[in-house]
Design an enzyme around this catalytic site. Structure first.
Site, PDB file in Angstrom:
ATOM      1  N   TYR A  31       0.832  -1.210   0.000  1.00  0.00           N
ATOM      2  CA  TYR A  31       0.000   0.000   0.000  1.00  0.00           C
ATOM      3  C   TYR A  31       0.865   1.259   0.000  1.00  0.00           C
ATOM      4  O   TYR A  31       0.560   2.233  -0.682  1.00  0.00           O
ATOM      5  CB  TYR A  31      -0.925  -0.012   1.219  1.00  0.00           C
ATOM      6  N   TYR A  91      -2.258  -0.808  10.267  1.00  0.00           N
ATOM      7  CA  TYR A  91      -2.778  -1.142   8.949  1.00  0.00           C
ATOM      8  C   TYR A  91      -4.131  -1.821   9.091  1.00  0.00           C
ATOM      9  O   TYR A  91      -4.305  -2.711   9.921  1.00  0.00           O
ATOM     10  CB  TYR A  91      -1.812  -2.076   8.217  1.00  0.00           C
ATOM     11  N   VAL A  92      -5.054  -1.368   8.274  1.00  0.00           N
ATOM     12  CA  VAL A  92      -6.363  -2.009   8.146  1.00  0.00           C
ATOM     13  C   VAL A  92      -6.540  -2.349   6.675  1.00  0.00           C
ATOM     14  O   VAL A  92      -6.319  -1.494   5.803  1.00  0.00           O
ATOM     15  CB  VAL A  92      -7.498  -1.084   8.634  1.00  0.00           C
ATOM     16  N   GLY A  98     -13.222   1.972   7.238  1.00  0.00           N
ATOM     17  CA  GLY A  98     -14.470   2.693   7.436  1.00  0.00           C
ATOM     18  C   GLY A  98     -15.408   2.052   8.428  1.00  0.00           C
ATOM     19  O   GLY A  98     -16.551   2.493   8.583  1.00  0.00           O
ATOM     20  N   GLY A 100     -14.392   1.442  11.755  1.00  0.00           N
ATOM     21  CA  GLY A 100     -13.936   1.723  13.118  1.00  0.00           C
ATOM     22  C   GLY A 100     -12.779   0.876  13.598  1.00  0.00           C
ATOM     23  O   GLY A 100     -12.411   0.938  14.771  1.00  0.00           O
ATOM     24  N   ILE A 101     -12.171   0.110  12.711  1.00  0.00           N
ATOM     25  CA  ILE A 101     -11.101  -0.797  13.113  1.00  0.00           C
ATOM     26  C   ILE A 101      -9.830  -0.030  13.465  1.00  0.00           C
ATOM     27  O   ILE A 101      -9.206  -0.289  14.500  1.00  0.00           O
ATOM     28  CB  ILE A 101     -10.862  -1.857  12.011  1.00  0.00           C
ATOM     29  N   GLY A 102      -9.441   0.936  12.635  1.00  0.00           N
ATOM     30  CA  GLY A 102      -8.271   1.752  12.939  1.00  0.00           C
ATOM     31  C   GLY A 102      -8.461   2.529  14.228  1.00  0.00           C
ATOM     32  O   GLY A 102      -7.553   2.614  15.063  1.00  0.00           O
ATOM     33  N   TYR A 136      -5.996  10.590  11.290  1.00  0.00           N
ATOM     34  CA  TYR A 136      -5.259  10.876  12.526  1.00  0.00           C
ATOM     35  C   TYR A 136      -5.661  12.224  13.117  1.00  0.00           C
ATOM     36  O   TYR A 136      -5.844  12.352  14.326  1.00  0.00           O
ATOM     37  CB  TYR A 136      -3.750  10.843  12.282  1.00  0.00           C
ATOM     38  N   GLU A 145       5.401  19.364  13.027  1.00  0.00           N
ATOM     39  CA  GLU A 145       5.898  20.092  11.857  1.00  0.00           C
ATOM     40  C   GLU A 145       7.340  20.575  11.998  1.00  0.00           C
ATOM     41  O   GLU A 145       8.033  20.766  11.025  1.00  0.00           O
ATOM     42  CB  GLU A 145       4.995  21.301  11.567  1.00  0.00           C
TER      43      GLU A 145
END
Length: 169
Positions: A31, A91-92, A98, A100-102, A136, A145
């Site tokens: 990815y 990683y999902v 979409g 809610g796993i992350g 995030y 930054e």
């Protein structure tokens, strides 16, 4: 951490999960367009994750199927005077995003950080990965930054260890 997805379970990676962990690492690298940089092997993962206990792994399973993982380790903040958690990889799988796993994986990491008395949870994100950056930030994460990441690897690492640093450019 409670999740609104009753089919989701987050548990610790085990030795028998090594092939799955490597598969998820390769999926993530693909990815990120970095698959050519993966040199991890099952033997290396077993040594570093389970024999040396250098890092820990959480695996997210939905209806028993592995859909994501978080690999992390402890670090230390001299300014805070306490440890923290550094998230090396989150990683999902695309088909599971979409749901809610992350968020659940990061929530579990935050809970572990608090349980262990850590002062922070941090990670890096590739600059081009805008979907992850938006995700995030939606959780309250802030980009650092003013900091630049430096890395020494390969021959430069060997040269430095042997007292032969490269000339300044």
């Amino acid at each position: 951490m409670a999740t609104e997805n009753p089919a989701l379970e987050i548990g610790w990676g085990r030795r028998e999960d090594i092939p799955l962990i490597l598969e998820l690492i390769r999926d993530l690298a693909d990815y990120e367009k970095l698959l050519d940089q993966v040199t991890a092997t099952p033997a290396l993962l077993e040594e570093w994750l389970f024999d040396k206990e250098a890092a820990r792994v959480l695996i997210a399973r939905e209806d028993g199927e592995a859909v994501g993982f978080a690999l992390f380790f402890r670090n230390f903040s001299t300014f805070l005077g306490k440890g923290g958690i550094y998230l090396e990889d989150l990683y999902v799988r695309p088909g599971a995003r979409g749901r809610g796993i992350g968020t659940a994986l990061l929530g579990r990491l935050a809970a572990i950080a608090l349980e262990e008395g850590c002062g922070r949870l941090e990670w890096w994100c590739l600059d081009w990965n805008q979907p992850s950056i938006r995700f995030y930030r939606s959780l309250g994460a802030q980009a650092m930054e003013d900091w630049t990441v430096y890395r020494v690897t390969g021959q430069a690492l060997r040269d430095l260890a042997e007292g032969r640093p490269r000339p300044r450019s």
